[in-house]
Design a protein around this motif. Structure first.
Motif, PDB file in Angstrom:
ATOM      1  N   TYR A 240      77.856  17.838 -91.594  1.00  0.00           N
ATOM      2  CA  TYR A 240      78.382  18.946 -90.823  1.00  0.00           C
ATOM      3  C   TYR A 240      78.446  18.355 -89.459  1.00  0.00           C
ATOM      4  CZ  TYR A 240      77.725  21.987 -94.595  1.00  0.00           C
ATOM      5  OH  TYR A 240      77.831  22.904 -96.028  1.00  0.00           O
ATOM      6  N   GLU A 241      78.761  19.280 -88.206  1.00  0.00           N
ATOM      7  CA  GLU A 241      78.949  19.067 -86.902  1.00  0.00           C
ATOM      8  C   GLU A 241      77.580  18.247 -86.288  1.00  0.00           C
ATOM      9  OE1 GLU A 241      79.241  21.731 -88.211  1.00  0.00           O
ATOM     10  OE2 GLU A 241      81.328  22.846 -87.382  1.00  0.00           O
ATOM     11  N   ILE A 242      77.475  17.343 -85.556  1.00  0.00           N
ATOM     12  CA  ILE A 242      76.334  16.459 -85.103  1.00  0.00           C
ATOM     13  C   ILE A 242      75.785  17.472 -83.977  1.00  0.00           C
ATOM     14  CG2 ILE A 242      75.698  14.518 -83.936  1.00  0.00           C
ATOM     15  CD1 ILE A 242      76.987  13.966 -86.661  1.00  0.00           C
ATOM     16  N   SER A 243      74.528  17.478 -84.106  1.00  0.00           N
ATOM     17  CA  SER A 243      73.887  18.605 -83.375  1.00  0.00           C
ATOM     18  C   SER A 243      73.160  17.704 -82.219  1.00  0.00           C
ATOM     19  CB  SER A 243      72.851  19.209 -83.922  1.00  0.00           C
ATOM     20  OG  SER A 243      71.929  18.682 -84.723  1.00  0.00           O
ATOM     21  N   CYS A 244      72.586  16.287 -82.468  1.00  0.00           N
ATOM     22  CA  CYS A 244      71.791  15.707 -81.532  1.00  0.00           C
ATOM     23  C   CYS A 244      71.639  14.354 -81.753  1.00  0.00           C
ATOM     24  CB  CYS A 244      70.157  16.338 -81.287  1.00  0.00           C
ATOM     25  SG  CYS A 244      69.443  16.306 -82.714  1.00  0.00           S
ATOM     26  N   VAL A 245      71.402  13.070 -80.903  1.00  0.00           N
ATOM     27  CA  VAL A 245      71.507  12.002 -81.055  1.00  0.00           C
ATOM     28  C   VAL A 245      70.625  11.422 -79.981  1.00  0.00           C
ATOM     29  CG1 VAL A 245      73.394  11.532 -79.578  1.00  0.00           C
ATOM     30  CG2 VAL A 245      72.713   9.734 -81.287  1.00  0.00           C
ATOM     31  N   ALA A 246      69.896  10.505 -80.353  1.00  0.00           N
ATOM     32  CA  ALA A 246      68.642   9.828 -79.536  1.00  0.00           C
ATOM     33  C   ALA A 246      68.615   8.270 -79.882  1.00  0.00           C
ATOM     34  CB  ALA A 246      67.160  10.409 -79.561  1.00  0.00           C
ATOM     35  N   ALA A 247      68.635   7.507 -79.053  1.00  0.00           N
ATOM     36  CA  ALA A 247      68.598   5.936 -78.954  1.00  0.00           C
ATOM     37  C   ALA A 247      67.121   5.531 -78.593  1.00  0.00           C
ATOM     38  CB  ALA A 247      69.543   5.066 -78.132  1.00  0.00           C
ATOM     39  N   SER A 248      66.495   4.785 -79.585  1.00  0.00           N
ATOM     40  CA  SER A 248      65.232   4.349 -79.004  1.00  0.00           C
ATOM     41  C   SER A 248      65.240   3.504 -77.889  1.00  0.00           C
ATOM     42  CB  SER A 248      64.766   3.341 -80.165  1.00  0.00           C
ATOM     43  OG  SER A 248      65.679   2.034 -80.172  1.00  0.00           O
ATOM     44  N   ASN A 249      64.060   3.312 -77.185  1.00  0.00           N
ATOM     45  CA  ASN A 249      64.013   2.691 -75.724  1.00  0.00           C
ATOM     46  C   ASN A 249      64.541   1.199 -75.874  1.00  0.00           C
ATOM     47  OD1 ASN A 249      62.685   4.974 -73.812  1.00  0.00           O
ATOM     48  ND2 ASN A 249      61.657   5.159 -75.662  1.00  0.00           N
ATOM     49  N   ASP A 250      63.987   0.532 -76.884  1.00  0.00           N
ATOM     50  CA  ASP A 250      64.419  -0.824 -77.026  1.00  0.00           C
ATOM     51  C   ASP A 250      65.787  -1.176 -77.554  1.00  0.00           C
ATOM     52  OD1 ASP A 250      64.224  -0.139 -79.814  1.00  0.00           O
ATOM     53  OD2 ASP A 250      62.595  -1.462 -80.245  1.00  0.00           O
ATOM     54  N   GLY A 251      66.658  -0.027 -77.621  1.00  0.00           N
ATOM     55  CA  GLY A 251      68.002  -0.007 -78.353  1.00  0.00           C
ATOM     56  C   GLY A 251      68.173  -0.701 -79.510  1.00  0.00           C
ATOM     57  N   SER A 252      67.265  -0.726 -80.452  1.00  0.00           N
ATOM     58  CA  SER A 252      67.606  -1.269 -81.791  1.00  0.00           C
ATOM     59  C   SER A 252      67.753   0.096 -82.801  1.00  0.00           C
ATOM     60  CB  SER A 252      66.127  -1.916 -82.238  1.00  0.00           C
ATOM     61  OG  SER A 252      65.163  -0.933 -82.434  1.00  0.00           O
ATOM     62  N   LEU A 253      67.483   1.227 -82.647  1.00  0.00           N
ATOM     63  CA  LEU A 253      67.498   2.268 -83.514  1.00  0.00           C
ATOM     64  C   LEU A 253      68.568   3.545 -82.849  1.00  0.00           C
ATOM     65  CD1 LEU A 253      64.323   2.560 -85.606  1.00  0.00           C
ATOM     66  CD2 LEU A 253      66.527   1.832 -86.290  1.00  0.00           C
ATOM     67  N   ILE A 254      69.235   4.151 -83.610  1.00  0.00           N
ATOM     68  CA  ILE A 254      69.735   5.392 -83.309  1.00  0.00           C
ATOM     69  C   ILE A 254      69.345   6.534 -84.282  1.00  0.00           C
ATOM     70  CG2 ILE A 254      71.987   6.726 -82.888  1.00  0.00           C
ATOM     71  CD1 ILE A 254      71.738   4.623 -81.168  1.00  0.00           C
ATOM     72  N   ALA A 255      68.721   7.797 -83.915  1.00  0.00           N
ATOM     73  CA  ALA A 255      68.414   8.652 -84.689  1.00  0.00           C
ATOM     74  C   ALA A 255      69.448  10.027 -84.335  1.00  0.00           C
ATOM     75  CB  ALA A 255      67.019   9.162 -84.472  1.00  0.00           C
ATOM     76  N   THR A 256      70.000  10.562 -85.368  1.00  0.00           N
ATOM     77  CA  THR A 256      70.973  11.716 -85.236  1.00  0.00           C
ATOM     78  C   THR A 256      70.498  12.849 -86.465  1.00  0.00           C
ATOM     79  OG1 THR A 256      72.489  11.184 -86.947  1.00  0.00           O
ATOM     80  CG2 THR A 256      72.509   9.744 -84.989  1.00  0.00           C
ATOM     81  N   ALA A 257      71.010  13.992 -86.030  1.00  0.00           N
ATOM     82  CA  ALA A 257      70.966  15.194 -86.941  1.00  0.00           C
ATOM     83  C   ALA A 257      72.369  16.108 -87.030  1.00  0.00           C
ATOM     84  CB  ALA A 257      69.610  16.007 -86.523  1.00  0.00           C
TER      85      ALA A 257
END
Length: 800
Positions: free
Chosen positions: A562-579
């Motif tokens: 479904y439509e993306i609601s939020c996204v965050a990148a880790s501070n070291d730039g190695s990971l993306i978290a999404t929902a």
């Protein structure tokens, strides 16, 4: 605690031909539900000074004038909320709402004023024209409804022009959703329909009166602009005799191709107040609907008036009468015809909705579909009109904002389907903020974004996937040049620029050409850009922003349903978290992607049963925090062995209603986090990992005046030891900064942003600016709001 001061506002203009006016040094325009105040001819280039909030729906009409009785500046605004607001400028320069008129029963679409008589008229979608008398004194303002005219046949007024004829009587011309123009003339205290001017073949969008010359007995000219692509000029002549031009045209001997040029005269008034209205000229030159027509008359004796028209064909035209008496287009500004066929994504402006003269006549401005103002000033040395710096902003709700890791750039994303990049323009004598790039022009409403390092960002929209973008070399060079920052070493590997293929949504990397390469290049359907295009000594104009500052797309991330609601990148730039938006446990998962190969790290993280509204990594990336509409927060801990995250603890009753935002404190208090919810509470939690199990204890609950929609911890050095600083934004637009002692978990200081500076819509995102290397420490808070504004507040010191 020091008070906040407003450093920058970005707010686009409403696409309504009547929604702007320019008087003396101030230009006022409708921006969503607000009215923006801007000084276009100011050399400081500060942009919008303030946003006036009072309306609850789109502002359709704005008029600005100085009242001759009180010498005060008056602003009248009409809105789709069915009200008319009267504002008065106070001695400190701020406008104050003094009157709200609620007599209309539908959207107010147009306002006409005659300042020297303190009379104004309003037209609305209730098919009525209301005439008002304004009485302003030093202390108060009185408004009386003089007359309410029901327009017949029933139509919606879209244009009003008012004038005082030679006889002293007032006349009102009204046009709208029919092809003719109705002329009402004053008879004692009331206005009656005196004439109907026919000739247009579509809706009349603009009307404006002017005197033909400065002579006291000169005729009046009425300009009418229509969706039939033509401008018609009408002459109002006093007396029983017809004007010479009309009389000559009525001569049967005057024929063209066998057809008489007979000009039917409309007679209005009686006796000394008798006037004739005759058709003067037909101006042909625009290729699409004409939205505005404005006269400008020079102060010189016998100077002929000039007419400025703005059209959906992406041009402004200036019309003048030549020595032979013919009206011609003397100057045309705007887009060149070769670019008119391009889509809005690749640069078509979608038409000019407003065209305005400066009071001096040396500058003109226009508002386009993208909400941005273009400006041109007349250069006497070169005898031509030159581009000037305008202003820009979103035209729909701003959903998210993100700072680059180095703090030099602020990006915002909006329901207007664009992502915009703001940065500083540093000169010897001033530093101002401007839109420097438009990285993404999309086909879906954008919901969230996050910066990845200094040269990448990721955004999520209503299209179920996420897109990762690289900063192009041309934009990196421009930001370094204007912002006085050093170009990043990684910039050398960046692509030159980007474009959007026809019928595509993905920005493709392209190489910039040298002038020599452009001269020898084969013709191609793809857009090309030369290296000199963005080698500017000032922030980009709207043409540059829309065409040449796109970021090339690096990757797409799939997986959500479904439509993306939020996204965050880790501070070291190695990971993306999404929902994504979800109504079941199956879809309410958090997906992780690593940024080297852009592959999903499986399995997804499960904890929530409804949409996850916000995600945040702790300062050391040890924890990932999620909050959702199911009223719970969840904490995922990273395994040092496998570098993956797993559920450590969750609180299913974190708030009594849905949780809308979360934030981690900085490294000095790295395992403190805050949550804000619809239960009108902001809560501070401390992670306790001393035992084998991880827990988070509630340390402080701060009540808010309305649902808390965004929270953000200040991560700079201003807080001091044992203290954390938290900003909280609410659904009613208020923003408060709390200084909290970690020794006794009590609020030591609060700083509420002043009501005249705060947004009028819900706060969608708050982001503190990271410390910029080489700059003195100063706390700056960026605010994204539902009222379509991006604001930047500065705090000289956060501890009192």
């Amino acid at each position: 605690m020091a008070a906040a001061h407003l450093e920058y506002i970005a707010a686009g203009g409403n696409r309504h031909p009547c929604a702007a006016d320019w008087t003396e040094e101030l230009l006022a325009y409708g921006s969503g539900h607000n009215i923006a105040i801007w000084r276009p001819e100011s050399n400081s280039h500060q942009g919008v000074e303030t946003l006036l909030a009072a309306h609850t729906d789109i502002v359709n009409a704005v008029k600005l004038f100085r009242d001759p009785t009180s010498a005060k500046r008056v602003l009248i605004s009409g809105s789709a909320d069915k009200t008319v607001c009267i504002w008065i400028e106070k001695t400190d320069g701020k406008f104050e709402l003094v009157k709200r008129l609620t007599e209309h029963t539908a959207s107010v679409n147009v306002v006409g004023v005659l300042p020297e008589f303190s009379v104004f008229a309003t037209g609305a979608a209730d098919a009525t024209l209301k005439i008002w008398k304004l009485r302003a004194t030093e202390t108060e303002v009185e408004v009386d409804l003089v007359q309410s005219i029901i327009l017949a046949p029933r139509y919606f007024p879209l244009a009003i022009a008012m004038a005082k004829l030679q006889s002293g009587q007032l006349v009102i011309a009204v046009g709208g959703t029919m092809a003719n123009i109705q002329v009402y003339m004053q008879n004692k205290d009331t206005f009656t329909l005196a004439a109907k001017l026919t000739g247009h073949e579509a809706w009349v969008r603009a009307l404006d009166f002017t005197r033909e010359s400065s002579k006291p007995d000169s005729d009046f000219l009425l300009a009418s602009a229509s969706q039939d692509k033509y401008i018609r000029l009408w002459r109002f002549h006093a007396g029983e005799e017809l004007p010479e031009v009309a009389a000559a045209a009525s001569d049967p001997a005057m024929t063209v191709f066998g057809r008489s040029l007979s000009n039917k005269a409309h007679w209005i008034g009686e006796g000394d107040s008798k006037h004739s209205i005759t058709f003067e000229a037909l101006l042909i030159g625009h290729e699409d609907w004409i939205y505005t027509a404005r006269w400008f008359t020079k102060s010189a004796q016998d100077a002929a008036p000039q007419l400025l028209t703005a059209s959906a064909d992406n041009s402004l035209a200036m019309w003048e009468r030549d020595a032979d008496g013919f009206w011609t287009c003397a100057t045309r500004l705007g887009e060149i015809s070769a670019q008119k066929g391009s889509t809005t994504a690749t640069g078509s402006t979608g038409g000019f909705w407003i065209g305005l003269w400066s009071p001096s006549g040396n500058t003109v401005v226009s508002l386009g579909r993208t909400g941005s103002w273009r400006a041109w000033s007349y250069n006497t040395a070169e005898d031509r009109w030159l581009r000037e710096l305008g202003i820009s902003g979103h035209v729909r709700a701003v959903k998210d904002i993100a700072w680059s890791n180095d703090g030099t750039q602020l990006m915002s994303t909006s329901s207007d389907q664009t992502t915009r990049l703001f940065a500083q323009w540093k000169r010897d004598d001033a530093t101002t903020w401007h839109e420097m790039a438009r990285p993404q022009i999309h086909g879906y409403d954008l919901n969230c974004l996050s910066a990845i390092g200094a040269t990448q960002f990721i955004s999520g929209a209503d299209e179920k996937l996420l897109r990762v973008f690289n900063k192009p070399k041309a934009v990196a060079h421009l930001l370094a040049k204007l912002g006085g920052t050093a170009e990043d070493a990684a910039d050398a590997d960046l692509p030159d620029a980007a474009n959007i293929p026809v019928l595509g949504l993905s920005n493709k990397a392209i190489n910039a050409l040298t002038p020599e390469e452009e001269a020898t290049a084969e013709p191609s359907e793809e857009t090309t850009i030369t290296k000199s295009t963005l080698d500017l000594s000032h922030p980009p104009f709207e043409d540059h922003l829309a065409r040449h500052t796109l970021f090339p797309e690096l990757e797409k991330l799939y997986g959500h349903g479904y439509e993306i609601s939020c996204v965050a990148a880790s501070n070291d730039g190695s990971l993306i978290a999404t929902a994504c938006r979800a109504s079941s446990i199956d879809h309410a998962v958090i997906r992780l992607y690593e940024t080297k190969e852009w592959r999903e790290v499986k399995p997804p993280l499960s904890a929530h049963s409804l949409t996850v509204t916000s995600l945040a990594f702790s300062a050391d990336d040890k924890y990932l925090l999620s909050v959702g509409r199911d009223r719970q927060w969840a904490l995922f801990a990273r395994s040092s062995a496998t570098n993956t995250y797993s559920l450590a603890t969750a609180n299913p009753k974190g708030h009594s209603r849905m949780i809308l935002s979360c934030s981690w404190a900085g490294r000095s208090a790295s395992h403190i986090f805050a949550t804000g919810g619809r239960d009108k509470n902001v809560k501070i939690w401390a992670v306790d990992a001393s035992s084998e199990t991880v827990n988070a204890d509630l340390k402080l609950a701060i009540p808010t005046s309305a649902p808390a929609t965004s929270v953000a911890f200040y991560t700079g050095d201003g807080a001091g030891s044992g203290t954390v600083i938290l900003a909280a934004g609410t659904e009613d637009g208020s923003v408060t900064v709390f200084t909290i002692s970690m020794h006794d978990w009590a609020v030591k200081n609060t700083c509420k942003i002043g009501e005249y500076m705060q947004p009028s819509g819900a706060i969608n995102a708050l982001r503190w600016r990271p410390q910029v290397q080489g700059e003195e420490t100063k706390a700056q808070l960026a605010v994204a709001s539902e009222d379509l504004s991006v604001r930047l507040f500065g705090f000289e010191r956060l501890i009192g």
